[in-house]
Design a protein around this motif. Sequence first.
Motif, mmCIF file in Angstrom:
data_model
loop_
_atom_site.group_PDB
_atom_site.id
_atom_site.type_symbol
_atom_site.label_atom_id
_atom_site.label_comp_id
_atom_site.label_asym_id
_atom_site.label_seq_id
_atom_site.Cartn_x
_atom_site.Cartn_y
_atom_site.Cartn_z
ATOM 1 N N ILE A 332 30.698 8.386 62.794
ATOM 2 C CA ILE A 332 29.658 8.707 62.204
ATOM 3 C C ILE A 332 28.355 8.300 62.954
ATOM 4 N N VAL A 342 24.247 5.685 53.912
ATOM 5 C CA VAL A 342 25.205 6.808 53.833
ATOM 6 C C VAL A 342 26.601 6.816 54.554
ATOM 7 N N LEU A 346 30.371 6.413 53.346
ATOM 8 C CA LEU A 346 31.413 7.338 53.685
ATOM 9 C C LEU A 346 32.463 6.807 54.633
ATOM 10 N N LEU A 384 24.528 12.350 61.206
ATOM 11 C CA LEU A 384 23.651 12.365 59.797
ATOM 12 C C LEU A 384 22.267 12.157 60.170
ATOM 13 N N GLU A 388 20.664 16.670 57.151
ATOM 14 C CA GLU A 388 21.847 16.537 56.360
ATOM 15 C C GLU A 388 21.669 15.954 55.107
ATOM 16 N N GLN A 392 22.743 17.794 51.729
ATOM 17 C CA GLN A 392 24.003 17.039 51.296
ATOM 18 C C GLN A 392 25.077 17.761 52.139
ATOM 19 N N ASN A 393 24.903 18.334 53.214
ATOM 20 C CA ASN A 393 26.029 19.095 53.970
ATOM 21 C C ASN A 393 25.615 18.665 55.362
ATOM 22 N N LEU A 409 28.438 16.460 51.443
ATOM 23 C CA LEU A 409 28.534 14.938 51.481
ATOM 24 C C LEU A 409 28.387 14.616 49.783
ATOM 25 N N ASN A 410 29.612 14.938 49.206
ATOM 26 C CA ASN A 410 29.299 14.799 47.591
ATOM 27 C C ASN A 410 30.820 14.408 47.182
ATOM 28 N N PHE A 413 33.949 15.125 49.496
ATOM 29 C CA PHE A 413 33.850 14.821 51.017
ATOM 30 C C PHE A 413 35.241 14.201 51.329
#
Length: 437
Positions: A332, A342, A346, A384, A388, A392-393, A409-410, A413
């Motif tokens: 990431i 974030v 993740l 990110l 993004e 939230q994508n 990104l919810n 994910f």
Amino acid sequence: MAIKITRPQGTEDITPKQIYKWHTVEQIARETAESFGFHEIRIPTFEQTDLFLRSVGETTDVVQKEMYTVKAKETEFTLRPEGTAGTIRAMLQNGMLNDALPQKVFYILSCFRHERPQAGRLREFHQFGVEMAGSEGPESDAEIIALAKNLLDRAGLKNIVLHINSIGCPICRAEYHRALKAYFEPHRKELCPTCQTRLDKNPMRILDCKSPICAEIAKDAPLIPDFLCEECRTHYESLQEYLRALDIDFLLDPKIVRGLDYYTKTVFEFITTDIGAQGTVCAGGRYDGLIEQLGGKPTPAMGFALGLERLILTMESQGCAFKAPKKCDLYIAPMDKAATPVAMQLSNTLRHNGYQVEYDLMHRGLKAQMKYANKIGSTFVMVLGENELKSQNANLKNMETGEEIAIALNETFEQRFDDLAVQYMFQDILDEMEKEN
């Protein structure tokens, strides 16, 4: 000026670039032993010196020249030069021989011997070994040999020859010792100082001497199979029958002896010429007198030890396959400070699912991050940034194909990434199958 400190002579560093080879052979060894009903045991790195004096033998090279011994106050300890003595001591001390027999254990451990380092022979080396206590028949010998052969086959080794011999029991070996003394006595002054002592205490050890002069003198010495008693001969012949039944090829080698005093009857070695002079990949045999010698009830036992360094060297020389090192599943790339938390969240979520995930810890720019992701071989990369986080994508990029797939990104994910990773894994398997066909 700073002093450069290097590792001690005869030791090796196993770096992350090499560790996957060790993981491969350790996994093969464990799985093979477990398939034969063996269970892992772990023992101390050092033992009281007397354990090795009583088991390995005072006339051996190991005790006389190679042990690392230290004194702690009034007690003398020795770094283990091999695994059998400590394992049998542990069996006795923990009452394992009072349980159902045979007791079957395996170990993976480091050993220490002060000798001249060379290919496949180090001062700190690693062994996989198995020990089985309680069964005296030749079928047990065949079982142990079959385990070793199975392991070597699973590792993919070729051109490995099994050599077997019988060194008899104390009864028939006494007559053999007399014959050896008669043979070597005229050459006493030509023998090395160590073997001159062995001639009086244990002439069989002369056959194991590394001195070229002693080896030349010993080449025409009497052979132990000619002196076997009826029981030992029957045991040896039965072992050969069982090996044939198992379709295990073997070579009768009357010159195999042992540098350790606790061996009796069957001894064996798996030998290759692919790693130079030190071609024994695996060696073992029966040691029916050891448990009693260490204070237990008379109990038959046998096992083998396999040097992991030599196994890996042989696998490398023969082009055997090693288990691929674990790659990064997802890298990431956070573009700013706001994206870092974030990325952390993740990453943590996917790590709980068993995935290997990394994110930027060096405050690199995007170009440098992508270069790093390539270097570590990450399967997927996800950038990110402000866009993004706002939408939230993000796009999940497959680094092998260049394909980019949108991912939310919810709360979905975790499942979505799992689906894509599994899809990629199966495609990878299918590609490999196509290559093989």
